[in-house]
Design an enzyme around this catalytic site. Structure first.
Site, PDB file in Angstrom:
ATOM      1  N   THR A 197      -5.753 -19.028  37.777  1.00 53.13           N
ATOM      2  CA  THR A 197      -5.196 -17.780  38.296  1.00 53.13           C
ATOM      3  C   THR A 197      -6.056 -16.603  37.871  1.00 53.13           C
ATOM      4  O   THR A 197      -6.572 -16.594  36.756  1.00 53.13           O
ATOM      5  CB  THR A 197      -3.787 -17.537  37.705  1.00 53.13           C
ATOM      6  OG1 THR A 197      -2.933 -18.612  38.097  1.00 53.13           O
ATOM      7  CG2 THR A 197      -3.175 -16.231  38.194  1.00 53.13           C
ATOM      8  N   ARG A 225       5.668 -26.468  45.784  1.00 47.42           N
ATOM      9  CA  ARG A 225       6.041 -25.569  44.686  1.00 47.42           C
ATOM     10  C   ARG A 225       5.291 -24.235  44.801  1.00 47.42           C
ATOM     11  O   ARG A 225       4.090 -24.196  44.993  1.00 47.42           O
ATOM     12  CB  ARG A 225       5.704 -26.239  43.361  1.00 47.42           C
ATOM     13  CG  ARG A 225       5.983 -25.390  42.105  1.00 47.42           C
ATOM     14  CD  ARG A 225       4.746 -24.684  41.611  1.00 47.42           C
ATOM     15  NE  ARG A 225       4.978 -24.024  40.326  1.00 47.42           N
ATOM     16  CZ  ARG A 225       4.136 -23.133  39.795  1.00 47.42           C
ATOM     17  NH1 ARG A 225       3.044 -22.796  40.428  1.00 47.42           N
ATOM     18  NH2 ARG A 225       4.406 -22.579  38.633  1.00 47.42           N
ATOM     19  N   LEU A 226       6.006 -23.133  44.681  1.00 46.25           N
ATOM     20  CA  LEU A 226       5.388 -21.819  44.545  1.00 46.25           C
ATOM     21  C   LEU A 226       5.679 -21.304  43.147  1.00 46.25           C
ATOM     22  O   LEU A 226       6.779 -21.482  42.634  1.00 46.25           O
ATOM     23  CB  LEU A 226       5.965 -20.822  45.554  1.00 46.25           C
ATOM     24  CG  LEU A 226       5.636 -21.014  47.033  1.00 46.25           C
ATOM     25  CD1 LEU A 226       6.242 -19.878  47.841  1.00 46.25           C
ATOM     26  CD2 LEU A 226       4.139 -21.085  47.268  1.00 46.25           C
ATOM     27  N   GLY A 227       4.715 -20.655  42.567  1.00 45.02           N
ATOM     28  CA  GLY A 227       4.923 -20.018  41.268  1.00 45.02           C
ATOM     29  C   GLY A 227       5.198 -18.540  41.439  1.00 45.02           C
ATOM     30  O   GLY A 227       5.674 -18.087  42.479  1.00 45.02           O
ATOM     31  N   ASP A 228       4.887 -17.784  40.406  1.00 47.93           N
ATOM     32  CA  ASP A 228       5.143 -16.344  40.412  1.00 47.93           C
ATOM     33  C   ASP A 228       4.091 -15.539  41.182  1.00 47.93           C
ATOM     34  O   ASP A 228       4.371 -14.460  41.690  1.00 47.93           O
ATOM     35  CB  ASP A 228       5.172 -15.821  38.966  1.00 47.93           C
ATOM     36  CG  ASP A 228       3.855 -16.108  38.239  1.00 47.93           C
ATOM     37  OD1 ASP A 228       3.294 -17.218  38.418  1.00 47.93           O
ATOM     38  OD2 ASP A 228       3.376 -15.228  37.515  1.00 47.93           O
ATOM     39  N   GLY A 249       0.287 -17.649  33.585  1.00 49.20           N
ATOM     40  CA  GLY A 249       1.015 -18.615  32.772  1.00 49.20           C
ATOM     41  C   GLY A 249       2.053 -19.351  33.598  1.00 49.20           C
ATOM     42  O   GLY A 249       1.925 -19.436  34.828  1.00 49.20           O
ATOM     43  N   LEU A 250       3.052 -19.874  32.944  1.00 55.06           N
ATOM     44  CA  LEU A 250       4.054 -20.698  33.637  1.00 55.06           C
ATOM     45  C   LEU A 250       4.931 -19.820  34.537  1.00 55.06           C
ATOM     46  O   LEU A 250       5.842 -19.131  34.079  1.00 55.06           O
ATOM     47  CB  LEU A 250       4.913 -21.449  32.616  1.00 55.06           C
ATOM     48  CG  LEU A 250       5.861 -22.483  33.214  1.00 55.06           C
ATOM     49  CD1 LEU A 250       5.119 -23.600  33.928  1.00 55.06           C
ATOM     50  CD2 LEU A 250       6.747 -23.076  32.123  1.00 55.06           C
TER      51      LEU A 250
END
Ligand code: SD4
Length: 337
Positions: A197, A225-228, A249-250
Site C-alpha cells: 500500500t 475482500r476490500l480493505g480500508d 495496515g490491517l
C-alpha cells in the site's frame, strides 16, 4: 534548540528519522507545500509529487502522480506486480480525494496498471464515488486504460506457491517493510520489496489539500475482500478546512473506527497531526486490546498549516516527508505498544 536552517541541513544528511512532528508542533512550524506518504517507497513517490508542488501545481495532481510511481514500480508490492488473492488473482483498490471534498474510488480492479487514475476518473467523470470489480474494469477500458496481461510477477508467483503449501491467511505485522508476502522476507537483500500500500497526502502552494491511497490489499485475502484503502473516511480522508490523513495496515481495523475521518476530526478539535493519529490508534486499542497487540495499523496526517505527524500500533511503521528540493526523509512513527 535546532533552528530551521540547521534542521534542514540535518535532514539533507538523511539522518532525520529521529525527528517527528513533535519538533514542528513545539516550534509551531509548518511547511507549504508539503507531501508525506507511507513506508519506504514514499521517498520515490514524494519526488514525483514534489515536482508538481514545487512549481505551484495542484495537490490533487501531486498525489496522483506520486503514487503512480509506486503502482508502476517493479520493486514493490503495490500494483500489478503485487501478491494475489487466495485464488491467485491480483486485485487492486484505490481512492483519491480533492480540496473540494470530491472523491473517487475503485475496488477489486483487475489488470489495470494505475488504479489511482481510474479512481480519479470515477471522481471527475461519473456521478458515483466508487466502482468495483468488473464494472470498474469496464469503465477503465472505456476511458482508454490498457488491459494488462493476467499474469503474476515472478516474485508474486513464488510467494503464492509458497502460500499454497499451507493456504493460511495470516497478516504479518510490518509486512510492507519486510517483503513480498506472508512468508517474507523474500527480497530483502536489496531492501526493495516493501509494500502493498501507499497512502499520500499533500498541501500545495495555494493552501489546498488532497490525498490518495492505492493498494493490492492484504496478500492472499479472500476473493472479493476490500480493505480500508478504497473507502473514504477509512483509508483516506481530506477536509480542506482542517487537514488530510491516510492509513495503512490491517484495513478491517481501520474501517471499524472510520480511521482517517477520525484523525481529521481530532485535528479539527485542535490536536496536532501526531496527536490526532495517536488518538485514532488509541481508539483501535480500546475497541479490542488483545487483537490490537497482534495487528499493525499506521496513520499519517498533515494539517492546513503544513504540520505533519504519524502514529502506529507496533514499532516498524515509517513514512516519508518532503517539503523541499533536498528535503525528503523518513520518519519512524511513534508506536502504541
Ligand atoms: C488493506 N490497508 O487492504 C490495506 C493494506 C495495507 O500496507 O495498508 N498494507 O487492508
Amino acid at each position: 534548540m535546532l533552528n530551521r536552517r540547521s534542521f534542514l541541513q540535518f535532514t539533507s544528511l538523511g539522518t532525520a528519522s529521529v525527528f517527528t512532528s513533535k519538533l514542528f508542533a513545539t516550534e509551531k512550524k509548518g511547511f507549504r507545500p508539503i507531501v508525506i506518504s507511507t513506508w519506504n517507497e514514499g521517498i520515490n513517490a514524494n519526488k514525483a509529487a514534489w515536482n508538481i508542488l514545487r512549481s505551484k501545481g495542484r495537490a490533487l495532481d501531486a498525489v496522483e502522480a506520486g503514487v503512480m510511481v509506486t503502482e508502476a514500480s517493479q520493486n514493490c508490492c503495490v500494483g500489478l506486480g503485487a501478491n494475489p488473492d487466495r485464488d491467485g488473482i491480483v486485485t487492486l483498490d484505490a481512492s483519491i480525494m480533492d480540496e473540494h471534498g470530491n472523491c473517487g474510488c475503485v475496488g477489486a480492479l483487475e489488470r489495470i496498471k494505475h488504479p489511482i487514475s481510474v479512481a480519479r476518473r470515477v471522481m471527475e467523470k461519473t456521478p458515483h464515488v466508487m466502482l468495483v470489480g468488473e464494472g470498474a474494469q469496464k469503465f477503465a477500458i472505456a476511458e482508454g486504460f490498457p488491459l494488462e496481461p493476467q499474469q503474476l510477477s515472478a516474485d508474486a508467483e513464488r510467494s503464492y506457491k509458497e502460500w499454497l503449501k499451507k493456504s493460511e491467511y495470516k497478516p504479518v505485522i510490518n509486512i510492507e517493510n519486510k517483503g513480498h508476502g506472508p512468508f517474507a522476507p523474500l527480497h530483502l537483500e536489496n531492501g526493495d520489496w516493501n509494500h502493498d500500500t501507499i497512502g499520500m497526502v499533500a498541501l500545495d502552494a495555494m493552501s489546498n489539500l488532497s490525498g490518495s491511497c492505492t493498494t493490492s490489499g492484504m496478500g492472499f485475502k479472500m476473493r472479493g475482500r476490500l480493505g480500508d484503502s478504497p473507502i473514504i473516511g477509512a483509508g483516506l480522508y481530506v477536509d480542506n478546512e482542517v487537514g488530510a490523513a491516510t492509513a495503512t495496515g490491517l484495513g478491517e481495523e481501520v474501517i471499524k473506527i472510520c480511521g482517517t475521518h477520525l484523525v481529521v476530526e481530532f485535528m479539527r478539535q485542535g490536536n496536532n497531526p501526531e496527536t490526532a493519529c495517536r488518538k485514532a490508534v488509541e481508539r483501535i486499542v480500546k475497541r479490542d486490546k488483545e487483537k490490537a497487540k497482534n495487528t499493525q495499523v499506521g496513520f499519517i496526517a498533515i494539517n492546513k498549516k503544513g504540520e505533519f505527524g504519524g502514529y502506529c500500533l507496533q514499532k516498524g511503521f515509517n513514512y516519508a516527508v518532503c517539503y523541499g528540493d533536498d528535503t525528503n526523509f523518513m520518519v519512524d512513527a511513534k508506536h502504541w505498544f
